[in-house]
Design a protein around this motif. Structure first.
Motif, mmCIF file in Angstrom:
data_model
loop_
_atom_site.group_PDB
_atom_site.id
_atom_site.type_symbol
_atom_site.label_atom_id
_atom_site.label_comp_id
_atom_site.label_asym_id
_atom_site.label_seq_id
_atom_site.Cartn_x
_atom_site.Cartn_y
_atom_site.Cartn_z
ATOM 1 N N GLN A 171 4.090 -7.798 10.226
ATOM 2 C CA GLN A 171 5.050 -6.711 10.458
ATOM 3 C C GLN A 171 4.873 -5.653 9.376
ATOM 4 N N ARG A 172 5.092 -4.406 9.770
ATOM 5 C CA ARG A 172 4.964 -3.283 8.837
ATOM 6 C C ARG A 172 6.356 -2.761 8.482
ATOM 7 N N MET A 173 6.564 -2.418 7.208
ATOM 8 C CA MET A 173 7.836 -1.823 6.780
ATOM 9 C C MET A 173 7.538 -0.546 6.011
ATOM 10 N N THR B 277 5.163 0.007 2.223
ATOM 11 C CA THR B 277 5.064 1.010 1.161
ATOM 12 C C THR B 277 6.032 0.619 0.041
ATOM 13 N N GLN B 278 6.525 1.611 -0.718
ATOM 14 C CA GLN B 278 7.416 1.328 -1.859
ATOM 15 C C GLN B 278 8.628 0.484 -1.482
ATOM 16 N N MET B 279 9.000 0.535 -0.195
ATOM 17 C CA MET B 279 10.185 -0.222 0.239
ATOM 18 C C MET B 279 10.072 -1.702 -0.105
ATOM 19 N N GLN C 162 0.873 -1.175 0.000
ATOM 20 C CA GLN C 162 0.000 0.000 0.000
ATOM 21 C C GLN C 162 0.905 1.218 0.000
ATOM 22 N N ASN C 163 0.835 2.016 -1.057
ATOM 23 C CA ASN C 163 1.775 3.129 -1.219
ATOM 24 C C ASN C 163 1.361 4.346 -0.393
#
Length: 808
Positions: free
Chosen positions: A585-587, A616-618, A502-503
Motif C-alpha cells: 500500500q502507498r501512503m 513519503t514524509q507521512m 521515498q521523499n
C-alpha cells in the motif's frame, strides 16, 4: 480595522469578539468582528451603521485578537489575512444577491417599454418572491442575465438585495417519545387495550418500548429515541403518523454533536521509572523556565509523559493544546488520548468539514473540550484558560505555513501564546531543530534527555546499500538494491512488516525523450511535469496543471519516451512485480486526499492487512506499529544535496524518524539506507544515532556562514507576469534596502530554483539580521516602506511583493 456606528438599540449587546453584519462599499455585505468599542468617529470617511449583531456571546476572546495582531505584525501581513485563516469558514457569512419586483411596480402604469425577456422575467418574479442571478439565467434560458436585470433596475421594475446566510448548520436529529401522560403503568396498559383492534399501531408502540425501558426508568422517556429506529421495513409508517396525530407519540428535534461520545471506561497511565524521572525533570525546569525541550530518542515513550502532564493540567482545570505536525499522526494518538481522557478531547484539522471545525471551535468556547489535539491551525482556537502547550515533533517543517499569508510557524506562535496565558510549553522530539536545541544549550529552555527506549525495545541496526557498487555488479533490481530485496523477502517469511520511505510522490519525477532529451514542462511554472501512472497523466505539483501522457515527443516526434527517477507510485509498482505475494500500500498526498483515507491505511497496516507500506514524509512521523521490523530509505543522496542550508538537518531528522518505526517492541529492527556516496560523515552520525555529534558539527557551520540560530532571516519574493518587470522591481528594492540596511545584510536579487509558478516570474531577496543588536520591528518597517515605494512606481505597480519571516 474599520469604524462603524452602532445604532442605540445595539449598544447593550456590543461585546469585543462578537460577529456583526456590515455593509462594505456600495454592494458588499460582510462579516465583521468587533475588535474595539470607542466613541471616536473616523476622520477620513463617514462611518456607516452596523446592520445586525450575530452573537449573544463573543466567538473570539480579546487575547485572541491580540494574538492575531502579533502574528500580523511579526509575519508582516495584514490582520485580515490572519483572521481569514484563523476563523473557520463556517463562522463567516455568505452573501448572495437576489432580485425581486419593486413593491409598487405596476406594468400597466409604467412609462417604459419592455423587451420580451424583460416581460418574461417580470412574469416569473410575479410568481416567485425573489430569485438569484443563476436562477434567473436558468428561467430565461440565457447565460448572462445581468444586462436584463440592470435595465429593469433602471426602469424601477426590480430591486436587488443581499440575502445573508450563515454557513454553519447545526446537525439535527428527529426523535420520537411517548406523551408524558402514558408514562404511568396503568394508563399505558389501558392504551394497549384500546389498540387491540389496531395491530400495526400496537406493534409500533411495542417497538418503541423495546428501545425505551419506561417501566424501569420512566425518567428516560423525555429524551425519546431516534425516529429512524421506528422507520424500518417491518413497521408501518402510516401507523407512526397516526400515533403522532392522536397525541400518543410526539415528534421533536434536537441539535446533536457531529462527534460521537465515547462512553467506554477510561484507563490509567503508568510511567516507568525512567519516564517518571524525565517528568520530574520537566516539572523542575518549569519552576524557573516557561519552556522545556524533551529530547527523547524514538520509541522512548514521550507520549506517555505527555499524557501524564496533560492529566495534571486538566485536574487543575486548565486547558491543554497538544500540537502535532500531520493529520496522519492524530489517528493513533486520538485513540490513546480518548482511552485516558474520554470526551474531553477535541480534534481539529484541515480534513474536517466546515461544520465539524465550527463544532470544535464552539466546544472550546463552551468548555466542552479541555484538551485539543490538532495541527498548526489549532493555535487559533478560542482558548481562555490555557495551562500547557505540547509541541510534539517540534522540529517538523509542517508547522510552518508557506502560502497564503500569514506565513507563520505554529511552534513559534505557541511560545507567544504561552506568555499571553502564563502557560508552559513542552517541545518534544527525537531530533530537535537546531534552533530549539541551541536555546536549551544556552539555558533559555529547560533540557531533558531521554536516551533509553521504552520497555525492552532496542534501537534498530543499520546497513548501507552501496548503490554504485551494486550497479557495477549488476545486482540492482530496478531501483532496489539486492540487500533490501533480500531483507524484504526475509521479513515476509516471518510474517512481519516493512516501511519503504521515498521523499517523492508520483510515478516518476519526469519523462524524457531518448532521441532529443526533451522534458515536458508545465505551461504555467518553470518545472518539469511529474508522471502519475495511476492517472496516466503528467501533473505539475505547484499549480495542478495536467495533461495526458503523450505518445510521442512534442519536440521531435519520436516515440522513444522513458521515465527518469522514481516516486512512491513507481516503487509500489516495482515491488508488486518483484515480490508479487506481498500486500503493498502507498501512503502519500495522492492516496490520502479523502477525509478518512489516513485512518483506513493506518488501521489496515496495524491489522497486518498490509505487508509493505511505501510512503513519503507521512511514514516518518511518530507512528507506532508492533510488527514493523524493516525500514528502507531511498535516495538519501538527493535529500542531502537539496539546495537549502537545512538539507543535512532535514535528512538527519527524516532518516532518524523513519528508522525509529523499526523494532518498536522486543524485536530488534533493521534499517537499510540506499546511498551512492557511502563515505559521507552524516551517515555515520545517523547509524550511531549520535545527535550531539551531528549538532556540534552543524552548529559550527551555521555560525561560520551566519545562518539561524545566529541570525534572523526575512525572505522577500517579487512576482510579476512580465519577467523583465519582476527583475527591475527586485533590483530597485534591493538597492533601496542596501542603502537603508547595508549591503552585507541584503542578499540577492536572484532567481529561485523554480523561477516561474502559475505564470508569474519570481525573483528573491534574503535579509540576514544579526540577533540581539538590531531592532527587528524597525527593520520590518523599513522593508515595508521600501516595498510600498516600489509598488507606487507606475511601471512596477503590477508586481506583487511577498514577505516570509523566518522562512524554511
Amino acid at each position: 480595522m474599520f469604524t462603524y456606528r452602532s445604532p442605540a438599540d445595539f449598544n447593550d449587546y456590543l461585546q469585543v469578539g462578537c460577529r456583526v453584519i456590515v455593509q462594505f462599499g456600495s454592494r458588499k455585505i460582510m462579516t465583521g468582528i468587533i475588535g474595539a468599542i470607542h466613541t471616536t468617529p473616523p476622520q477620513k470617511y463617514e462611518a456607516k451603521s452596523l446592520l445586525d449583531i450575530l452573537d449573544q456571546e463573543p466567538i473570539i476572546h480579546p487575547p485572541q485578537i491580540k494574538l492575531f495582531q502579533w502574528i500580523a505584525d511579526y509575519y508582516m501581513c495584514t490582520l485580515g489575512e490572519v483572521m481569514n485563516v484563523a476563523i473557520p469558514s463556517g463562522l463567516k457569512l455568505s452573501s448572495e444577491s437576489r432580485v425581486q419586483l419593486y413593491p409598487d411596480f405596476d406594468l400597466y402604469d409604467s412609462d417604459f417599454d419592455f423587451s420580451d425577456n424583460e416581460l418574461l422575467l417580470i412574469e416569473i418574479l410575479e410568481k416567485n418572491e425573489s430569485l438569484t442571478y443563476s436562477e434567473i439565467g436558468k428561467a430565461l434560458q440565457i447565460k448572462n442575465s445581468f444586462s436584463i436585470i440592470k435595465s429593469l433596475v433602471q426602469k424601477d421594475a426590480v430591486i436587488i438585495y443581499e440575502e445573508i446566510k450563515e454557513k454553519y448548520k447545526p446537525k439535527k436529529q428527529r426523535r420520537i417519545r411517548l406523551k408524558s401522560e402514558y408514562e404511568d403503568k396503568k394508563v399505558l396498559e389501558s392504551l394497549f387495550k384500546q389498540l387491540e383492534s389496531q395491530p400495526k399501531q400496537e406493534e409500533l408502540l411495542l417497538a418503541y418500548l423495546q428501545h425505551m425501558p419506561i417501566y424501569k426508568q420512566p425518567e428516560l422517556n423525555s429524551k425519546g429515541i431516534e425516529k429512524s429506529l421506528l422507520q424500518t421495513a417491518e413497521l408501518s409508517a402510516s401507523s407512526l403518523k397516526t400515533l403522532i396525530r392522536n397525541n400518543i407519540l410526539e415528534e421533536f428535534e434536537i441539535t446533536i454533536s457531529r462527534f460521537e461520545d465515547d462512553n467506554s471506561p477510561l484507563t490509567e497511565i503508568k510511567l516507568t521509572e525512567n519516564q517518571q524521572h524525565a517528568k520530574n525533570e520537566i516539572l523542575d525546569s518549569f519552576k524557573t523556565k516557561d519552556t522545556a525541550l524533551l529530547h527523547g530518542i524514538t520509541g522512548s515513550g514521550k507520549t506517555e509523559i505527555y499524557i501524564s502532564l496533560i492529566k495534571d493540567a486538566l485536574e487543575s482545570e486548565s486547558q491543554v493544546l497538544y500540537l502535532l505536525p500531520e493529520i496522519a499522526l492524530t489517528t493513533q494518538i486520538v485513540i490513546r488520548l480518548k482511552k485516558v481522557f474520554g470526551n474531553k478531547v477535541g480534534i481539529y484539522h484541515s480534513k474536517f468539514s466546515d461544520n465539524e471545525r465550527v463544532e470544535v471551535w464552539n466546544g472550546v468556547l463552551s468548555g466542552r473540550y479541555q484538551l485539543v489535539l490538532g495541527v498548526r491551525s489549532s493555535i487559533f482556537l478560542p482558548f481562555d484558560n490555557l495551562g500547557m502547550i505540547i509541541v510534539d515533533e517540534e522540529h517538523e517543517s509542517s508547522y510552518k505555513q508557506y502560502d497564503p499569508a500569514p506565513r507563520y510557524n505554529a511552534r513559534d506562535v505557541a511560545l507567544f501564546m504561552a506568555k499571553q496565558h502564563h502557560a508552559k510549553v513542552l517541545l518534544g522530539s527525537a531530533t530537535p531543530s537546531l534552533e530549539s536545541y541551541f536555546q536549551a544549550k544556552e539555558k533559555k529552555y529547560g533540557l531533558i534527555e531521554l536516551n533509553r527506549r521504552y520497555g525492552e525495545a532496542q534501537l534498530p541496526s543499520f546497513e548501507i546499500a552501496d548503490m554504485l557498487r551494486e550497479g557495477k555488479k549488476k545486482t540492482l533490481k530496478g531501483e532496489f538494491s539486492s540487500l533490501l530485496i533480500n531483507h524484504l523477502n526475509e521479513i515476509l517469511e516471518k510474517k512481519e512488516q516493512a516501511i519503504i520511505f521515498q521523499n517523492r510522490r508520483g510515478y516518476s519525477p519526469y519523462i524524457s525523450c531518448e532521441q532529443c532529451a526533451n522534458i515536458p514542462k508545465c505551461t504555467n511554472c518553470a518545472v518539469s511535469l511529474t508522471y502519475h501512472q495511476y492517472k496516466k497523466q503528467l501533473i505539475c505539483h505547484y499549480c495542478g496543471y495536467h495533461e495526458p501522457m503523450p505518445n510521442e515527443c512534442e519536440a521531435c516526434g519520436s516515440k522513444s519516451l522513458k521515465t527518469i527517477g522514481v516516486g512512491t507510485e513507481k516503487l509500489e509498482e516495482d515491488l508488486e512485480l518483484l515480490i508479487p505475494e506481498a500486500k503493498i500500500q502507498r501512503m502519500d498526498l495522492d492516496t490520502t486526499r479523502n477525509k478518512n483515507s489516513y485512518e483506513r491505511i493506518i488501521t489496515d497496516f496495524e491489522n497486518q492487512e498490509i505487508d509493505i507500506l511505501v510512503g513519503t514524509q507521512m511514514v516518518t512521523k511518530g507512528l507506532d506499529f508492533d510488527h514493523v521490523s524493516l525500514v528502507g530509505v531511498f535516495d538519501i543522496d538527493r535529500m542531502l544535496h537539496f539546495p537549502d542550508f537545512r538539507a543535512y538537518e532535514r535528512t538527519f531528522q527524516l532518516t532518524t524518524q523513519v528508522s525509529g518505526r523499526a523494532g518498536r517492541r522486543e524485536k530488534k529492527g533493521k534499517v537499510v539506507i540506499q546511498a551512492r556516496n557511502v563515505e559521507l560523515p552524516i551517515l555515520k552520525d545517523i547509524i550511531s544515532n549520535n545527535y550531539l555529534k551531528f549538532y556540534d558539527e552543524e552548529i559550527r557551520e551555521r555560525e561560520m556562514h551566519r545562518y539561524p540560530p545566529f541570525t534572523r532571516l526575512i525572505g522577500i519574493r517579487i512576482k510579476n507576469k512580465d519577467k523583465n518587470l519582476s527583475h527591475r522591481a527586485a533590483n530597485r528594492l534591493s538597492n533601496l534596502l542596501k542603502e537603508q540596511l547595508g549591503s552585507q545584510r541584503v542578499l540577492g536579487p536572484q532567481e529561485p530554483v523554480i523561477n516561474k509558478i502559475r505564470n508569474e516570474y519570481l525573483v528573491e531577496l534574503l535579509i540576514k539580521l544579526e540577533r540581539g543588536s538590531i531592532d527587528l520591528n524597525k527593520v520590518k518597517q523599513i522593508i515595508q516602506n521600501c516595498s510600498n515605494e516600489i509598488l507606487n512606481e507606475k511601471d512596477l505597480k503590477s508586481s506583487k511583493i511577498v514577505f516570509d519571516v523566518d522562512p524554511y
